[in-house]
Design a protein around this motif. Structure first.
Motif, PDB file in Angstrom:
ATOM      1  N   TYR A  82       2.274  -7.056  -9.012  1.00  0.00           N
ATOM      2  CA  TYR A  82       1.592  -5.760  -9.154  1.00  0.00           C
ATOM      3  C   TYR A  82       0.719  -5.464  -7.921  1.00  0.00           C
ATOM      4  O   TYR A  82       0.616  -4.308  -7.492  1.00  0.00           O
ATOM      5  N   LEU A  83       0.089  -6.487  -7.377  1.00  0.00           N
ATOM      6  CA  LEU A  83      -0.786  -6.304  -6.215  1.00  0.00           C
ATOM      7  C   LEU A  83       0.028  -5.931  -4.977  1.00  0.00           C
ATOM      8  O   LEU A  83      -0.341  -5.025  -4.225  1.00  0.00           O
ATOM      9  N   VAL A  84       1.141  -6.634  -4.764  1.00  0.00           N
ATOM     10  CA  VAL A  84       1.998  -6.343  -3.607  1.00  0.00           C
ATOM     11  C   VAL A  84       2.565  -4.934  -3.719  1.00  0.00           C
ATOM     12  O   VAL A  84       2.591  -4.172  -2.742  1.00  0.00           O
ATOM     13  N   GLY A  85       3.011  -4.567  -4.918  1.00  0.00           N
ATOM     14  CA  GLY A  85       3.581  -3.241  -5.120  1.00  0.00           C
ATOM     15  C   GLY A  85       2.593  -2.130  -4.813  1.00  0.00           C
ATOM     16  O   GLY A  85       2.969  -1.089  -4.259  1.00  0.00           O
ATOM     17  N   ARG A  86       1.331  -2.332  -5.126  1.00  0.00           N
ATOM     18  CA  ARG A  86       0.314  -1.314  -4.848  1.00  0.00           C
ATOM     19  C   ARG A  86       0.160  -1.076  -3.349  1.00  0.00           C
ATOM     20  O   ARG A  86      -0.031   0.066  -2.907  1.00  0.00           O
ATOM     21  N   LEU A  92       3.677   3.864   1.546  1.00  0.00           N
ATOM     22  CA  LEU A  92       4.977   4.547   1.575  1.00  0.00           C
ATOM     23  C   LEU A  92       4.978   5.869   0.817  1.00  0.00           C
ATOM     24  O   LEU A  92       5.522   6.868   1.305  1.00  0.00           O
ATOM     25  N   PHE A  93       4.369   5.901  -0.376  1.00  0.00           N
ATOM     26  CA  PHE A  93       4.492   7.073  -1.241  1.00  0.00           C
ATOM     27  C   PHE A  93       3.304   8.020  -1.182  1.00  0.00           C
ATOM     28  O   PHE A  93       3.483   9.246  -1.181  1.00  0.00           O
ATOM     29  N   ILE A  94       2.086   7.490  -1.177  1.00  0.00           N
ATOM     30  CA  ILE A  94       0.908   8.363  -1.235  1.00  0.00           C
ATOM     31  C   ILE A  94       0.870   9.377  -0.080  1.00  0.00           C
ATOM     32  O   ILE A  94       0.575  10.558  -0.311  1.00  0.00           O
ATOM     33  N   PRO A  95       1.185   8.972   1.167  1.00  0.00           N
ATOM     34  CA  PRO A  95       1.211   9.991   2.235  1.00  0.00           C
ATOM     35  C   PRO A  95       2.190  11.126   1.956  1.00  0.00           C
ATOM     36  O   PRO A  95       1.925  12.286   2.305  1.00  0.00           O
ATOM     37  N   GLN A  96       3.323  10.818   1.300  1.00  0.00           N
ATOM     38  CA  GLN A  96       4.293  11.865   0.963  1.00  0.00           C
ATOM     39  C   GLN A  96       3.717  12.843  -0.063  1.00  0.00           C
ATOM     40  O   GLN A  96       3.931  14.061   0.028  1.00  0.00           O
ATOM     41  N   TYR A  97       2.977  12.316  -1.023  1.00  0.00           N
ATOM     42  CA  TYR A  97       2.436  13.162  -2.085  1.00  0.00           C
ATOM     43  C   TYR A  97       1.329  14.092  -1.589  1.00  0.00           C
ATOM     44  O   TYR A  97       1.084  15.139  -2.197  1.00  0.00           O
ATOM     45  N   MET A 254       6.004  -0.511  -7.780  1.00  0.00           N
ATOM     46  CA  MET A 254       6.447   0.574  -6.893  1.00  0.00           C
ATOM     47  C   MET A 254       6.975   1.743  -7.721  1.00  0.00           C
ATOM     48  O   MET A 254       6.739   2.916  -7.393  1.00  0.00           O
ATOM     49  N   ALA A 255       7.680   1.414  -8.813  1.00  0.00           N
ATOM     50  CA  ALA A 255       8.227   2.469  -9.671  1.00  0.00           C
ATOM     51  C   ALA A 255       7.151   3.102 -10.533  1.00  0.00           C
ATOM     52  O   ALA A 255       7.007   4.326 -10.585  1.00  0.00           O
TER      53      ALA A 255
END
Length: 492
Positions: A82-86, A92-97, A254-255
């Motif tokens: 869970y820590l690595v996925g965060r 990867l995703f937050i900048p896109q959002y 990640m999901a």
């Protein structure tokens, strides 16, 4: 020992108090941005705590101690992932959002691929989130059935379950409908404080009840192997190994934190991209502490019941902690812990209701009524929240015949998460992926995960990994065969 008047006063005070607190935020939402994203005014630390609360349901509080009671600490390996996925989601995703005015995660899919895939992804989220949430809501009934066994003795098990689920669902609906995301997040903060405080009280109570205190607990639990955390065996049917934890847990997070509207909606409510990342990463530290605490409670209960065996042996580990609360704690204190478990249930339910409503309105209704005004959309969002409350009530009753509730809930979510993550990665990491190819990949990934779930012994911790890889590879290959011709904007 049944609950007495003092316990019911404590529980009633909590239920009434948190509902009234949530209603403080009523009437302040004039746009869907206000209603679903709290107008991006929430500080990072509140969002961080809200993420933890949204991840924590009644399942966590009753099932995670049960895992340690029944086995050991190996579940913690999943939390390492869970820590690595965060970290990956933050980069990867937050900048896109934060590129554009997004309200749901699936608007990003449309920006990169098109409307059809957006609807497909959003529809899959609605179905699987509702199914998984139904399991979580049902866990409330387990607690109430135990806590109110004496008072509800004249009712059948079904009637007791229906009553418990209806009370929690109705009270949660009241403040979620009126206050929107602002009420959801701030009540999350209060409820997180309550259930963690209650769990800490439970910890010190068990410590006091066990003769010899921590020294006895450490000795007996250690000799029984309860503190075993790492398992390096390579076995795809084992849910909790270091490989399933690090790899499976990373992909699962990640999901869940990168593509699931339940969490993404909170990340989008932050004041800035930087605060969103800070909220997500700090929530990982809190989650590690929380799961370690719940597992430790389970190990301590193992020692307690080894020294003081129950009159009737436990038939399922999910009930060990609730039964201890009701039967062994002094009055007032067990009312507090029952309130703590209800707090987790209401926090998770309010998060689900708001995310299901936002996806329904923003990803579906607005497509057919693009001229709808903001006030009309806010009004319809409230009706959608009520509708999903009724649906989750029904699904919770259907979940009564399931097995271990924590793993059942995670399995349902994991079946869909793989293909959703695969589609998002196709959009973010590649330029050649087309909408048509991604749709075929998504269907292939989902179908393969359903097969794994229903017809194989592969552990649920691998579902997201396998589903994501199948979706990505099939989607990429099909995109090469059917290159995109539509004018879409790259998410890169």
């Amino acid at each position: 020992m049944a609950l007495n008047t003092l316990d019911f006063v404590v529980i009633a005070a909590y239920l009434i108090g948190v509902t009234l607190f949530g209603l403080r935020f009523r009437g302040k939402q004039r746009t869907v941005r206000d209603y679903f994203l709290a107008d991006k005014t929430i500080p990072w630390w509140a969002i961080s705590l809200s993420i933890v609360a949204a991840e924590t349901s009644t399942l966590t509080i009753i099932s995670v101690p049960g895992l340690a009671f029944d086995k050991d600490f190996r579940f913690l390996q999943l939390v390492f992932g869970y820590l690595v996925g965060r970290v990956i989601v933050a980069q990867l995703f937050i900048p896109q959002y934060f590129r554009g005015e997004l309200v749901t995660a699936y608007q990003l899919i449309e920006r990169r691929f098109g409307q059809k895939l957006r609807s497909m992804a959003a529809g899959l989220f609605l179905v699987t989130r509702a199914a998984a949430e139904g399991v979580r809501v049902f866990a409330v009934a387990i607690i109430v059935r135990i806590a109110l066994a004496h008072q509800l003795s004249g009712l059948s098990d079904f009637e007791r379950d229906a009553t418990a689920i209806a009370i929690v669902t109705l009270l949660t609906l009241i403040y979620t409908i009126e206050g929107g995301m602002t009420a959801v997040i701030w009540t999350d903060v209060i409820q997180l404080t309550i259930y963690l405080a209650g769990t800490v009280v439970g910890f010190f109570t068990i410590l006091h009840l066990v003769p010899g205190g921590w020294q006895t607990i450490h000795s007996v639990a250690g000799d029984a192997g309860k503190f075993r955390t790492l398992d390096f065996t390579w076995n795809l049917s084992a849910s909790y190994t270091i490989w399933a934890g690090l790899i499976g847990g990373t992909f699962l997070t990640m999901a869940s934190h990168g593509t699931d509207q339940l969490i993404v909606q909170r990340l989008l409510s932050a004041r800035s991209e930087k605060q969103s990342k800070l909220a997500l990463l700090s929530s990982g530290v809190a989650i590690l502490f929380q799961f370690a605490l719940f597992l430790l409670i389970g190990a301590m209960l193992f020692v307690y019941y080894k020294l003081f065996p129950p009159p009737v042996p436990f038939t399922r580990a999910d009930t060990v902690f609730p039964i201890f609360i009701v039967s062994r704690l002094p009055h007032g204190m067990n009312g507090l812990l029952i309130s703590a478990i209800l707090a987790a249930a209401m926090s998770n339910l309010s998060a689900a209701l708001n995310s299901l409503s936002s996806t329904t309105i923003m990803d579906f209704y607005i497509r057919f009524a693009p001229q709808a005004g903001e006030q009309q959309l806010v009004k319809l969002s409230r009706f959608a929240t009520i509708g999903w409350g009724v649906i989750l009530f029904g699904l919770a009753l259907l979940a009564r015949n399931g097995g271990r509730v924590l793993e059942m809930g995670l399995s349902i979510a994991s079946v869909a998460y793989g293909c959703l993550l695969g589609v998002f990665l196709l959009g973010v990491l590649t330029r050649v992926a087309s909408e048509r190819g991604a749709m075929v990949g998504m269907l292939a990934g989902f179908a393969f995960n359903v097969y794994l779930w229903l017809f194989t012994a592969i552990a649920f911790t691998w579902y997201v990994v396998v589903g994501c890889l199948v979706t990505f590879l099939v989607g990429y290959s099909c995109s090469l065969a059917w290159p995109r011709t539509e004018a879409t904007h790259s998410a890169r």
